[in-house]
Scaffold this motif. Structure first.
Motif, PDB file in Angstrom:
ATOM      1  N   ASP A   1      15.347 -33.998  36.754  1.00 28.88           N
ATOM      2  CA  ASP A   1      16.212 -32.815  36.675  1.00 28.88           C
ATOM      3  C   ASP A   1      15.492 -31.648  36.024  1.00 28.88           C
ATOM      4  OD1 ASP A   1      18.298 -34.083  37.880  1.00 28.88           O
ATOM      5  OD2 ASP A   1      19.531 -34.251  36.071  1.00 28.88           O
ATOM      6  N   ARG A   2      14.779 -31.906  34.933  1.00 32.80           N
ATOM      7  CA  ARG A   2      14.102 -30.830  34.221  1.00 32.80           C
ATOM      8  C   ARG A   2      12.924 -30.291  35.009  1.00 32.80           C
ATOM      9  NH1 ARG A   2      17.883 -32.291  33.122  1.00 32.80           N
ATOM     10  NH2 ARG A   2      18.934 -32.701  31.205  1.00 32.80           N
ATOM     11  N   SER A   3      12.345 -31.120  35.854  1.00 35.79           N
ATOM     12  CA  SER A   3      11.194 -30.699  36.641  1.00 35.79           C
ATOM     13  C   SER A   3      11.586 -29.777  37.785  1.00 35.79           C
ATOM     14  CB  SER A   3      10.464 -31.915  37.215  1.00 35.79           C
ATOM     15  OG  SER A   3       9.977 -32.713  36.177  1.00 35.79           O
ATOM     16  N   TRP A   4      12.790 -29.961  38.320  1.00 31.97           N
ATOM     17  CA  TRP A   4      13.174 -29.207  39.513  1.00 31.97           C
ATOM     18  C   TRP A   4      14.116 -28.051  39.241  1.00 31.97           C
ATOM     19  CZ3 TRP A   4      10.367 -29.684  43.608  1.00 31.97           C
ATOM     20  CH2 TRP A   4       9.665 -30.865  43.813  1.00 31.97           C
ATOM     21  N   THR A   5      14.815 -28.063  38.131  1.00 29.19           N
ATOM     22  CA  THR A   5      15.738 -26.976  37.826  1.00 29.19           C
ATOM     23  C   THR A   5      15.528 -26.516  36.402  1.00 29.19           C
ATOM     24  OG1 THR A   5      17.474 -28.441  37.012  1.00 29.19           O
ATOM     25  CG2 THR A   5      17.501 -27.944  39.367  1.00 29.19           C
ATOM     26  N   ALA A   6      16.020 -25.339  36.106  1.00 29.67           N
ATOM     27  CA  ALA A   6      15.848 -24.800  34.757  1.00 29.67           C
ATOM     28  C   ALA A   6      16.583 -25.635  33.720  1.00 29.67           C
ATOM     29  CB  ALA A   6      16.327 -23.354  34.722  1.00 29.67           C
ATOM     30  N   TRP A   7      17.772 -26.079  34.018  1.00 28.33           N
ATOM     31  CA  TRP A   7      18.573 -26.785  33.017  1.00 28.33           C
ATOM     32  C   TRP A   7      18.917 -28.205  33.392  1.00 28.33           C
ATOM     33  CZ3 TRP A   7      18.548 -24.548  28.555  1.00 28.33           C
ATOM     34  CH2 TRP A   7      18.418 -23.174  28.494  1.00 28.33           C
ATOM     35  N   GLY A   8      18.908 -28.533  34.660  1.00 26.75           N
ATOM     36  CA  GLY A   8      19.339 -29.862  35.072  1.00 26.75           C
ATOM     37  C   GLY A   8      20.848 -29.981  34.940  1.00 26.75           C
ATOM     38  N   SER A   9      21.339 -31.157  35.131  1.00 25.32           N
ATOM     39  CA  SER A   9      22.786 -31.344  35.049  1.00 25.32           C
ATOM     40  C   SER A   9      23.168 -31.866  33.677  1.00 25.32           C
ATOM     41  CB  SER A   9      23.252 -32.332  36.126  1.00 25.32           C
ATOM     42  OG  SER A   9      22.767 -33.618  35.844  1.00 25.32           O
TER      43      SER A   9
ATOM     44  N   ALA B   1       3.485 -28.612  32.592  1.00 24.97           N
ATOM     45  CA  ALA B   1       2.446 -27.608  32.367  1.00 24.97           C
ATOM     46  C   ALA B   1       1.123 -28.074  32.969  1.00 24.97           C
ATOM     47  CB  ALA B   1       2.294 -27.339  30.874  1.00 24.97           C
ATOM     48  N   ASN B   2       0.786 -29.335  32.768  1.00 27.46           N
ATOM     49  CA  ASN B   2      -0.447 -29.875  33.327  1.00 27.46           C
ATOM     50  C   ASN B   2      -0.437 -29.810  34.854  1.00 27.46           C
ATOM     51  OD1 ASN B   2      -3.001 -31.325  33.025  1.00 27.46           O
ATOM     52  ND2 ASN B   2      -1.906 -32.990  34.041  1.00 27.46           N
ATOM     53  N   ASN B   3       0.682 -30.166  35.457  1.00 32.47           N
ATOM     54  CA  ASN B   3       0.782 -30.112  36.916  1.00 32.47           C
ATOM     55  C   ASN B   3       0.630 -28.691  37.430  1.00 32.47           C
ATOM     56  OD1 ASN B   3       1.140 -32.852  37.091  1.00 32.47           O
ATOM     57  ND2 ASN B   3       3.371 -32.741  37.189  1.00 32.47           N
ATOM     58  N   ARG B   4       1.236 -27.742  36.753  1.00 37.67           N
ATOM     59  CA  ARG B   4       1.130 -26.342  37.187  1.00 37.67           C
ATOM     60  C   ARG B   4      -0.303 -25.827  37.041  1.00 37.67           C
ATOM     61  NH1 ARG B   4       6.450 -25.441  37.906  1.00 37.67           N
ATOM     62  NH2 ARG B   4       7.953 -26.026  36.409  1.00 37.67           N
TER      63      ARG B   4
END
Length: 71
Positions: free
Chosen positions: A10-18, A46-49
């Motif tokens: 959730d945190r990886s794909w959206t700003a806040w997640g559910s 951060a590492n992935n980006r």
């Protein structure tokens, strides 16, 4: 571990997640564990980006490839 991985996704794909994923994480982890989890998620993202920016393909690390840098 499943609630933690759901929260990470959730945190990886959206700003806040559910809010639901946070509730599930809280059922299984205390505050210190949640802080560690969120910190780890932030570092991995951060590492992935950075790898995308420098065009470093995933899976390119080979064990021992940096041992010469230590000397």
């Amino acid at each position: 571990m499943r609630p933690a991985t759901t929260a990470a996704d959730d945190r990886s794909w959206t700003a806040w997640g559910s809010g639901d994923s946070w509730a599930r994480v809280r059922e299984h982890h205390d505050d210190d564990q949640i802080v560690a989890l969120v910190s780890l998620i932030a570092m991995i993202n951060a590492n992935n980006r950075l790898n995308v920016i420098v065009r470093n393909p995933g899976g390119s690390y080979e064990p021992g490839m940096f041992t010469g840098l230590a000397n």
